[in-house]
Design a protein around this motif. Structure first.
Motif, PDB file in Angstrom:
ATOM      1  N   ASP A  24       0.790  -1.227   0.000  1.00 49.71           N
ATOM      2  CA  ASP A  24       0.000   0.000   0.000  1.00 49.71           C
ATOM      3  C   ASP A  24       0.829   1.287   0.000  1.00 49.71           C
ATOM      4  O   ASP A  24       0.278   2.377  -0.028  1.00 49.71           O
ATOM      5  CB  ASP A  24      -0.983   0.011   1.167  1.00 49.71           C
ATOM      6  CG  ASP A  24      -0.311  -0.033   2.525  1.00 49.71           C
ATOM      7  OD1 ASP A  24       0.936  -0.035   2.589  1.00 49.71           O
ATOM      8  OD2 ASP A  24      -1.033  -0.089   3.540  1.00 49.71           O
ATOM      9  N   GLY A  25       2.152   1.178   0.036  1.00 48.34           N
ATOM     10  CA  GLY A  25       3.019   2.347  -0.039  1.00 48.34           C
ATOM     11  C   GLY A  25       3.176   3.139   1.246  1.00 48.34           C
ATOM     12  O   GLY A  25       3.846   4.162   1.264  1.00 48.34           O
ATOM     13  N   VAL A  26       2.593   2.684   2.336  1.00 49.40           N
ATOM     14  CA  VAL A  26       2.671   3.388   3.613  1.00 49.40           C
ATOM     15  C   VAL A  26       4.119   3.444   4.106  1.00 49.40           C
ATOM     16  O   VAL A  26       4.884   2.497   3.933  1.00 49.40           O
ATOM     17  CB  VAL A  26       1.769   2.687   4.657  1.00 49.40           C
ATOM     18  CG1 VAL A  26       2.015   3.207   6.067  1.00 49.40           C
ATOM     19  CG2 VAL A  26       0.318   2.848   4.278  1.00 49.40           C
ATOM     20  N   VAL A  27       4.492   4.558   4.731  1.00 46.74           N
ATOM     21  CA  VAL A  27       5.825   4.726   5.313  1.00 46.74           C
ATOM     22  C   VAL A  27       5.951   3.789   6.509  1.00 46.74           C
ATOM     23  O   VAL A  27       5.069   3.741   7.370  1.00 46.74           O
ATOM     24  CB  VAL A  27       6.056   6.183   5.757  1.00 46.74           C
ATOM     25  CG1 VAL A  27       7.382   6.329   6.478  1.00 46.74           C
ATOM     26  CG2 VAL A  27       5.986   7.110   4.554  1.00 46.74           C
ATOM     27  N   THR A  38       4.598   1.050  11.379  1.00 46.98           N
ATOM     28  CA  THR A  38       4.220   2.374  10.875  1.00 46.98           C
ATOM     29  C   THR A  38       4.440   3.445  11.939  1.00 46.98           C
ATOM     30  O   THR A  38       4.309   4.625  11.660  1.00 46.98           O
ATOM     31  CB  THR A  38       2.736   2.389  10.444  1.00 46.98           C
ATOM     32  OG1 THR A  38       1.928   1.997  11.556  1.00 46.98           O
ATOM     33  CG2 THR A  38       2.499   1.459   9.271  1.00 46.98           C
ATOM     34  N   ASP A  39       4.793   3.033  13.134  1.00 43.41           N
ATOM     35  CA  ASP A  39       4.990   3.934  14.265  1.00 43.41           C
ATOM     36  C   ASP A  39       6.476   4.250  14.443  1.00 43.41           C
ATOM     37  O   ASP A  39       7.267   3.365  14.766  1.00 43.41           O
ATOM     38  CB  ASP A  39       4.428   3.287  15.529  1.00 43.41           C
ATOM     39  CG  ASP A  39       4.426   4.200  16.733  1.00 43.41           C
ATOM     40  OD1 ASP A  39       5.015   5.307  16.657  1.00 43.41           O
ATOM     41  OD2 ASP A  39       3.846   3.809  17.751  1.00 43.41           O
ATOM     42  N   LEU A  40       6.842   5.500  14.254  1.00 37.25           N
ATOM     43  CA  LEU A  40       8.240   5.914  14.376  1.00 37.25           C
ATOM     44  C   LEU A  40       8.815   5.597  15.756  1.00 37.25           C
ATOM     45  O   LEU A  40       9.997   5.296  15.883  1.00 37.25           O
ATOM     46  CB  LEU A  40       8.371   7.411  14.063  1.00 37.25           C
ATOM     47  CG  LEU A  40       9.757   8.040  14.163  1.00 37.25           C
ATOM     48  CD1 LEU A  40      10.758   7.329  13.253  1.00 37.25           C
ATOM     49  CD2 LEU A  40       9.691   9.523  13.836  1.00 37.25           C
ATOM     50  N   THR A  41       7.989   5.629  16.789  1.00 37.91           N
ATOM     51  CA  THR A  41       8.492   5.369  18.143  1.00 37.91           C
ATOM     52  C   THR A  41       8.939   3.923  18.329  1.00 37.91           C
ATOM     53  O   THR A  41       9.645   3.620  19.286  1.00 37.91           O
ATOM     54  CB  THR A  41       7.438   5.710  19.218  1.00 37.91           C
ATOM     55  OG1 THR A  41       6.299   4.863  19.054  1.00 37.91           O
ATOM     56  CG2 THR A  41       7.023   7.166  19.131  1.00 37.91           C
ATOM     57  N   GLU A  42       8.559   3.026  17.433  1.00 36.19           N
ATOM     58  CA  GLU A  42       8.971   1.628  17.513  1.00 36.19           C
ATOM     59  C   GLU A  42      10.219   1.333  16.691  1.00 36.19           C
ATOM     60  O   GLU A  42      10.718   0.209  16.684  1.00 36.19           O
ATOM     61  CB  GLU A  42       7.828   0.719  17.064  1.00 36.19           C
ATOM     62  CG  GLU A  42       6.616   0.782  17.976  1.00 36.19           C
ATOM     63  CD  GLU A  42       5.476  -0.101  17.510  1.00 36.19           C
ATOM     64  OE1 GLU A  42       5.651  -0.872  16.534  1.00 36.19           O
ATOM     65  OE2 GLU A  42       4.411  -0.018  18.121  1.00 36.19           O
ATOM     66  N   LEU A  87      12.992  17.867   6.857  1.00 42.63           N
ATOM     67  CA  LEU A  87      11.709  18.186   6.234  1.00 42.63           C
ATOM     68  C   LEU A  87      11.155  17.008   5.434  1.00 42.63           C
ATOM     69  O   LEU A  87       9.964  16.707   5.504  1.00 42.63           O
ATOM     70  CB  LEU A  87      11.844  19.424   5.343  1.00 42.63           C
ATOM     71  CG  LEU A  87      10.567  19.861   4.619  1.00 42.63           C
ATOM     72  CD1 LEU A  87       9.461  20.183   5.619  1.00 42.63           C
ATOM     73  CD2 LEU A  87      10.851  21.054   3.720  1.00 42.63           C
ATOM     74  N   ARG A  88      12.007  16.329   4.696  1.00 44.09           N
ATOM     75  CA  ARG A  88      11.539  15.193   3.892  1.00 44.09           C
ATOM     76  C   ARG A  88      10.861  14.148   4.775  1.00 44.09           C
ATOM     77  O   ARG A  88       9.791  13.643   4.453  1.00 44.09           O
ATOM     78  CB  ARG A  88      12.704  14.554   3.136  1.00 44.09           C
ATOM     79  CG  ARG A  88      12.263  13.340   2.334  1.00 44.09           C
ATOM     80  CD  ARG A  88      13.415  12.801   1.495  1.00 44.09           C
ATOM     81  NE  ARG A  88      12.887  11.913   0.487  1.00 44.09           N
ATOM     82  CZ  ARG A  88      13.140  10.623   0.422  1.00 44.09           C
ATOM     83  NH1 ARG A  88      13.924  10.055   1.313  1.00 44.09           N
ATOM     84  NH2 ARG A  88      12.622   9.882  -0.526  1.00 44.09           N
ATOM     85  N   GLU A  89      11.481  13.828   5.887  1.00 39.50           N
ATOM     86  CA  GLU A  89      10.912  12.806   6.772  1.00 39.50           C
ATOM     87  C   GLU A  89       9.666  13.319   7.491  1.00 39.50           C
ATOM     88  O   GLU A  89       8.750  12.548   7.765  1.00 39.50           O
ATOM     89  CB  GLU A  89      11.965  12.308   7.756  1.00 39.50           C
ATOM     90  CG  GLU A  89      13.141  11.620   7.078  1.00 39.50           C
ATOM     91  CD  GLU A  89      12.724  10.543   6.077  1.00 39.50           C
ATOM     92  OE1 GLU A  89      11.819   9.733   6.384  1.00 39.50           O
ATOM     93  OE2 GLU A  89      13.291  10.524   4.975  1.00 39.50           O
ATOM     94  N   GLN A  90       9.601  14.619   7.762  1.00 38.54           N
ATOM     95  CA  GLN A  90       8.382  15.185   8.349  1.00 38.54           C
ATOM     96  C   GLN A  90       7.216  15.019   7.384  1.00 38.54           C
ATOM     97  O   GLN A  90       6.112  14.646   7.783  1.00 38.54           O
ATOM     98  CB  GLN A  90       8.586  16.661   8.674  1.00 38.54           C
ATOM     99  CG  GLN A  90       9.528  16.902   9.822  1.00 38.54           C
ATOM    100  CD  GLN A  90       9.875  18.377   9.979  1.00 38.54           C
ATOM    101  OE1 GLN A  90       9.316  19.246   9.316  1.00 38.54           O
ATOM    102  NE2 GLN A  90      10.830  18.664  10.846  1.00 38.54           N
ATOM    103  N   ILE A  91       7.461  15.291   6.105  1.00 37.20           N
ATOM    104  CA  ILE A  91       6.416  15.158   5.091  1.00 37.20           C
ATOM    105  C   ILE A  91       6.020  13.696   4.933  1.00 37.20           C
ATOM    106  O   ILE A  91       4.833  13.367   4.885  1.00 37.20           O
ATOM    107  CB  ILE A  91       6.874  15.761   3.744  1.00 37.20           C
ATOM    108  CG1 ILE A  91       7.007  17.273   3.876  1.00 37.20           C
ATOM    109  CG2 ILE A  91       5.910  15.375   2.623  1.00 37.20           C
ATOM    110  CD1 ILE A  91       7.693  17.944   2.703  1.00 37.20           C
ATOM    111  N   ARG A  92       6.995  12.786   4.871  1.00 36.50           N
ATOM    112  CA  ARG A  92       6.674  11.363   4.723  1.00 36.50           C
ATOM    113  C   ARG A  92       5.834  10.865   5.895  1.00 36.50           C
ATOM    114  O   ARG A  92       4.917  10.082   5.721  1.00 36.50           O
ATOM    115  CB  ARG A  92       7.950  10.527   4.607  1.00 36.50           C
ATOM    116  CG  ARG A  92       8.657  10.697   3.276  1.00 36.50           C
ATOM    117  CD  ARG A  92       9.879   9.805   3.157  1.00 36.50           C
ATOM    118  NE  ARG A  92       9.447   8.439   2.903  1.00 36.50           N
ATOM    119  CZ  ARG A  92       9.776   7.389   3.652  1.00 36.50           C
ATOM    120  NH1 ARG A  92      10.546   7.532   4.707  1.00 36.50           N
ATOM    121  NH2 ARG A  92       9.346   6.188   3.352  1.00 36.50           N
ATOM    122  N   LYS A  93       6.151  11.321   7.097  1.00 36.30           N
ATOM    123  CA  LYS A  93       5.414  10.878   8.287  1.00 36.30           C
ATOM    124  C   LYS A  93       4.002  11.458   8.322  1.00 36.30           C
ATOM    125  O   LYS A  93       3.053  10.793   8.709  1.00 36.30           O
ATOM    126  CB  LYS A  93       6.170  11.262   9.559  1.00 36.30           C
ATOM    127  CG  LYS A  93       5.520  10.734  10.821  1.00 36.30           C
ATOM    128  CD  LYS A  93       6.383  11.035  12.018  1.00 36.30           C
ATOM    129  CE  LYS A  93       5.865  10.456  13.303  1.00 36.30           C
ATOM    130  NZ  LYS A  93       4.463  10.510  13.543  1.00 36.30           N
TER     131      LYS A  93
END
Length: 104
Positions: A24-27, A38-42, A87-93
């Motif tokens: 599905d292309g999800v980050v 999908t959780d950055l904290t993990e 910024l790139r990672e902020q947008i992806r998240k």
């Protein structure tokens, strides 16, 4: 194009391995348990090039579940919360930056 594993890895602070989920292309972020979340904290946090290279190699080998794995910077605030490091990672998240057309 040079493979991510052949590029010189420079780590200047805490980093994670990120990719997109194939169906599905999800980050997604590589976890310490050799999975994806999908959780950055993990996400598994790396601070050295050798560790980052090993985590990236493991992630690239999982080409069934994820594509386009690479190392991305993160920041850890005073409360210990992990946030995207550029910024790139902020947008992806956060998701797309434009309104998508409504699907009927």
């Amino acid at each position: 194009m040079t493979s991510p594993l052949q590029q010189k890895i420079k780590i200047t602070g805490p980093s994670v391995v990120t990719a997109n989920r194939t169906f599905d292309g999800v980050v997604i972020y590589r976890t310490g348990a050799q999975g994806w979340s999908t959780d950055l904290t993990e996400a598994a946090i790396v601070r050295e090039a050798a560790t980052a290279r090993a985590l990236l190699a493991e992630s690239v080998a999982d080409d069934v579940g994820a594509v386009g794995a690479y190392i991305a910077p993160v920041k850890i605030d005073d409360a210990g919360v992990i946030i995207p490091g550029n910024l790139r990672e902020q947008i992806r998240k956060s998701g797309v930056t434009i309104a998508l057309p409504a699907q009927a």
